[in-house]
Design a protein around this motif. Sequence first.
Motif, PDB file in Angstrom:
ATOM      1  N   PHE A 155      -3.600   4.078  -0.586  1.00 13.15           N
ATOM      2  CA  PHE A 155      -3.851   3.653  -1.965  1.00 13.15           C
ATOM      3  C   PHE A 155      -3.235   2.278  -2.175  1.00 13.15           C
ATOM      4  O   PHE A 155      -2.082   2.043  -1.799  1.00 13.15           O
ATOM      5  CB  PHE A 155      -3.232   4.638  -2.967  1.00 13.15           C
ATOM      6  CG  PHE A 155      -3.720   6.049  -2.815  1.00 13.15           C
ATOM      7  CD1 PHE A 155      -4.918   6.452  -3.368  1.00 13.15           C
ATOM      8  CD2 PHE A 155      -2.963   6.978  -2.113  1.00 13.15           C
ATOM      9  CE1 PHE A 155      -5.359   7.756  -3.235  1.00 13.15           C
ATOM     10  CE2 PHE A 155      -3.391   8.283  -1.969  1.00 13.15           C
ATOM     11  CZ  PHE A 155      -4.600   8.678  -2.527  1.00 13.15           C
ATOM     12  N   ASP A 156      -4.008   1.399  -2.793  1.00 14.68           N
ATOM     13  CA  ASP A 156      -3.470   0.099  -3.190  1.00 14.68           C
ATOM     14  C   ASP A 156      -2.839   0.219  -4.571  1.00 14.68           C
ATOM     15  O   ASP A 156      -3.170   1.122  -5.348  1.00 14.68           O
ATOM     16  CB  ASP A 156      -4.591  -0.940  -3.229  1.00 14.68           C
ATOM     17  CG  ASP A 156      -5.085  -1.277  -1.832  1.00 14.68           C
ATOM     18  OD1 ASP A 156      -4.235  -1.453  -0.941  1.00 14.68           O
ATOM     19  OD2 ASP A 156      -6.318  -1.347  -1.638  1.00 14.68           O
ATOM     20  N   PRO A 157      -1.935  -0.713  -4.908  1.00 13.19           N
ATOM     21  CA  PRO A 157      -1.390  -0.711  -6.277  1.00 13.19           C
ATOM     22  C   PRO A 157      -2.518  -0.836  -7.296  1.00 13.19           C
ATOM     23  O   PRO A 157      -3.553  -1.457  -7.031  1.00 13.19           O
ATOM     24  CB  PRO A 157      -0.481  -1.940  -6.289  1.00 13.19           C
ATOM     25  CG  PRO A 157      -0.088  -2.131  -4.865  1.00 13.19           C
ATOM     26  CD  PRO A 157      -1.286  -1.734  -4.057  1.00 13.19           C
ATOM     27  N   ASP A 184      -2.603   2.454 -16.439  1.00 11.19           N
ATOM     28  CA  ASP A 184      -2.332   1.356 -15.515  1.00 11.19           C
ATOM     29  C   ASP A 184      -1.355   0.347 -16.109  1.00 11.19           C
ATOM     30  O   ASP A 184      -0.704  -0.406 -15.375  1.00 11.19           O
ATOM     31  CB  ASP A 184      -3.651   0.661 -15.163  1.00 11.19           C
ATOM     32  CG  ASP A 184      -3.490  -0.343 -14.036  1.00 11.19           C
ATOM     33  OD1 ASP A 184      -2.682  -0.083 -13.119  1.00 11.19           O
ATOM     34  OD2 ASP A 184      -4.151  -1.395 -14.075  1.00 11.19           O
ATOM     35  N   GLU A 189       0.829  -1.199   0.000  1.00 11.51           N
ATOM     36  CA  GLU A 189       0.000   0.000   0.000  1.00 11.51           C
ATOM     37  C   GLU A 189       0.865   1.251   0.000  1.00 11.51           C
ATOM     38  O   GLU A 189       2.024   1.248   0.423  1.00 11.51           O
ATOM     39  CB  GLU A 189      -0.899   0.007   1.234  1.00 11.51           C
ATOM     40  CG  GLU A 189      -1.938  -1.106   1.251  1.00 11.51           C
ATOM     41  CD  GLU A 189      -2.774  -1.059   2.510  1.00 11.51           C
ATOM     42  OE1 GLU A 189      -2.300  -0.500   3.523  1.00 11.51           O
ATOM     43  OE2 GLU A 189      -3.906  -1.570   2.484  1.00 11.51           O
ATOM     44  N   THR A 202      -6.660   4.029  -8.483  1.00 12.09           N
ATOM     45  CA  THR A 202      -7.532   4.533  -7.425  1.00 12.09           C
ATOM     46  C   THR A 202      -8.167   5.824  -7.904  1.00 12.09           C
ATOM     47  O   THR A 202      -7.462   6.743  -8.344  1.00 12.09           O
ATOM     48  CB  THR A 202      -6.757   4.790  -6.122  1.00 12.09           C
ATOM     49  OG1 THR A 202      -6.148   3.576  -5.689  1.00 12.09           O
ATOM     50  CG2 THR A 202      -7.697   5.302  -5.037  1.00 12.09           C
ATOM     51  N   VAL A 253       4.475   6.106  -9.790  1.00  9.95           N
ATOM     52  CA  VAL A 253       3.144   6.679  -9.579  1.00  9.95           C
ATOM     53  C   VAL A 253       2.823   7.654 -10.710  1.00  9.95           C
ATOM     54  O   VAL A 253       3.706   8.393 -11.162  1.00  9.95           O
ATOM     55  CB  VAL A 253       3.062   7.426  -8.226  1.00  9.95           C
ATOM     56  CG1 VAL A 253       1.642   7.921  -7.970  1.00  9.95           C
ATOM     57  CG2 VAL A 253       3.558   6.554  -7.088  1.00  9.95           C
ATOM     58  N   TYR A 289       1.143   2.636  -9.490  1.00  9.91           N
ATOM     59  CA  TYR A 289       0.013   3.324  -8.868  1.00  9.91           C
ATOM     60  C   TYR A 289      -0.498   4.391  -9.833  1.00  9.91           C
ATOM     61  O   TYR A 289       0.291   5.190 -10.354  1.00  9.91           O
ATOM     62  CB  TYR A 289       0.420   4.010  -7.560  1.00  9.91           C
ATOM     63  CG  TYR A 289       0.932   3.077  -6.489  1.00  9.91           C
ATOM     64  CD1 TYR A 289       0.080   2.522  -5.540  1.00  9.91           C
ATOM     65  CD2 TYR A 289       2.292   2.778  -6.423  1.00  9.91           C
ATOM     66  CE1 TYR A 289       0.564   1.673  -4.555  1.00  9.91           C
ATOM     67  CE2 TYR A 289       2.782   1.924  -5.438  1.00  9.91           C
ATOM     68  CZ  TYR A 289       1.918   1.372  -4.506  1.00  9.91           C
ATOM     69  OH  TYR A 289       2.402   0.540  -3.540  1.00  9.91           O
TER      70      TYR A 289
END
Length: 644
Positions: free
Chosen positions: A30-32, A609, A12, A35, A587, A614
């Motif tokens: 935030f999870d991988p 993605d 996370e 989001t 990210v 992330y």
Amino acid sequence: MTIDESNAEDVEMSVSVRNVGGIEQASVTFDPGITVVAGENASNKSSLLGSLGAVLGGSPPPLRGGADAGSVTLDLDGERYTVELARAADGRPVVDDATPYTADRTLVDHFVSLDEDNPIRRAVVDGGDLHDLLMRPVDTEAIDAEIDRLHAQRTDLDERIADLDDRADTLPELEVRARRLRERRDEVSTRLESKREALAAADYRTADEATQDLLDALEEARAERERLRDRRDTKRRAVESLRDDLDAVESELSALDADLGGESVRSRLDDVASDLSALRERKGRLDETIDALRPIVEVNQALLADSRLPEGFDEGEVVDRLDPESEAITCWTCGQSVARTDVREQVEAVEAILQAKREERATVEERIEACRGRRSDLEARLEERSDLAERRRHLEREVEERERALSDLGERIDTVDERIRDLEADLDGAEADDDLLDRHREVGDLEYERGRLERDLAAVEDDIEAAEAAAAEADTLREERAEIRDRLSDLRDRIDRIEREAVETVNECMERVLDRLDYDGIERVWIDRRSDDHETVFDLQVVRTSDDGTVYRAAVDTLSKSEREVVGLVIALSGYLVHDVSATVPVVVVDAIEMLDAERIRGLLDFFDDHARYVVAAALPEEAEHLRPAFDTVSLESPGIATQ
């Protein structure tokens, strides 16, 4: 805060925000994967995403109104990263302390924080320079400087190789000379041994004792002359070497003096010292002016900021019942009531003067540093010239002493020559066998001849050794030059390769995204790479389809704002791929995509993605609701997030 856990896996990422933008306190995990941060307009989605971009290494976010300090904390991959914000004396927010995820702000601002102020998005919307923005992480100035340095190094190697080749080219001639000298020496040695054997076999019983003494003295004198001649040759070579060193020092001094333009170093140092003194005085006057103006600005800013409202007023009442700009305040200097707008205008005028003085001071400080650099350089040159002058004096003394020694040896050789002539004359007058005297003379002459040949051969062999060493060194330098050539070729090609890769990546990504988002009337969007006045230009091209099916090339501004925003986002992501930003920052933060519907947001985020661990994106509640089944969702209406 509500989060759909369906995509949670791996590690996370947690972000905590305090007093930033419109956020008083917030903590979000935030999870991988993707989001979506959901919220209405003005719900501080941008404050949260801007804070995340800042702690990743981007530009600092604004402080919350009325707060003197704020912070952003990021926990990722077992490490903690922070940005501490404070309010400066002039009211502007500044970074007080920071340990961001990366120190490369360019990467984050251009390719990670894809908000509405992202430079690449703005360039597509407003027609900016895409080449400059996409190539910004490539330090072209450093590459050009490295190319110049390698060119200079290659030129120096060319000169050294040419000099070494000239010395190596003498090798065949030297080897021929050495062979001939050996042949002559061997011939003379053979004759000398024969004469010595004949002399040893001669019957000296007929020679009287006085003649024997003369012969012994003559042999000793000739041997002494040989020793003195050897010493003279050695000293002569030493003097020649010293003279070469002296010539080299003279050349260095001449080059140094020429580089200084004929002026003495001391004179230029005096000029720099005078400039430095004047600049320091000027900086001192600017410091005094700034110190005098700053309190005025700070006090008046505090006065203007002191506008607390009566209890019970909400935001709507404030707007309806109070116009702050028309409010009267009490002047702290004269005590009279003054309109707030008048004070603000005066403060802005003083602020402008203060800013101008600060900029002038910064310029003066830069000139002071430049003067200090020139002074250090001149002092180094002065020391270098002093060392060279001392070296020249030392060499001149050495040459003078060696030449005196040479002169003394010459006089001693002349004295021995005179003694040999006297001994030979005495032998001529003695009652000695003429054949015996002739044999002694022949032996002496052959000994001298062999000694001379051996000295000449030794000198030639030294030259051969030096020529062979020069040839070997030239080969080594050629290898070094080949490495420099390859390095130059790589540097010249590097920018070209990155430019080609950037264009190819943009065009490939654009084609895939347009297919996913299914824009009617847009056939193709791509970048053309061309040279314009020796500079590379990235031209954005558009091909559209009319209602009747006609395909035609159109201007970029024929795209709608939402279409241009998408193009900007895709180009920014292409830069993320070209510069391998994921290896530095895993990210991507996407904001200001309200102009897209839920399906297109989904298509765009799915594409992002594919390339980042992330992806955090902002969306309005209605779009977020459509996306909730596919992506994790964070609601800013959670009690865990307090806003103004």
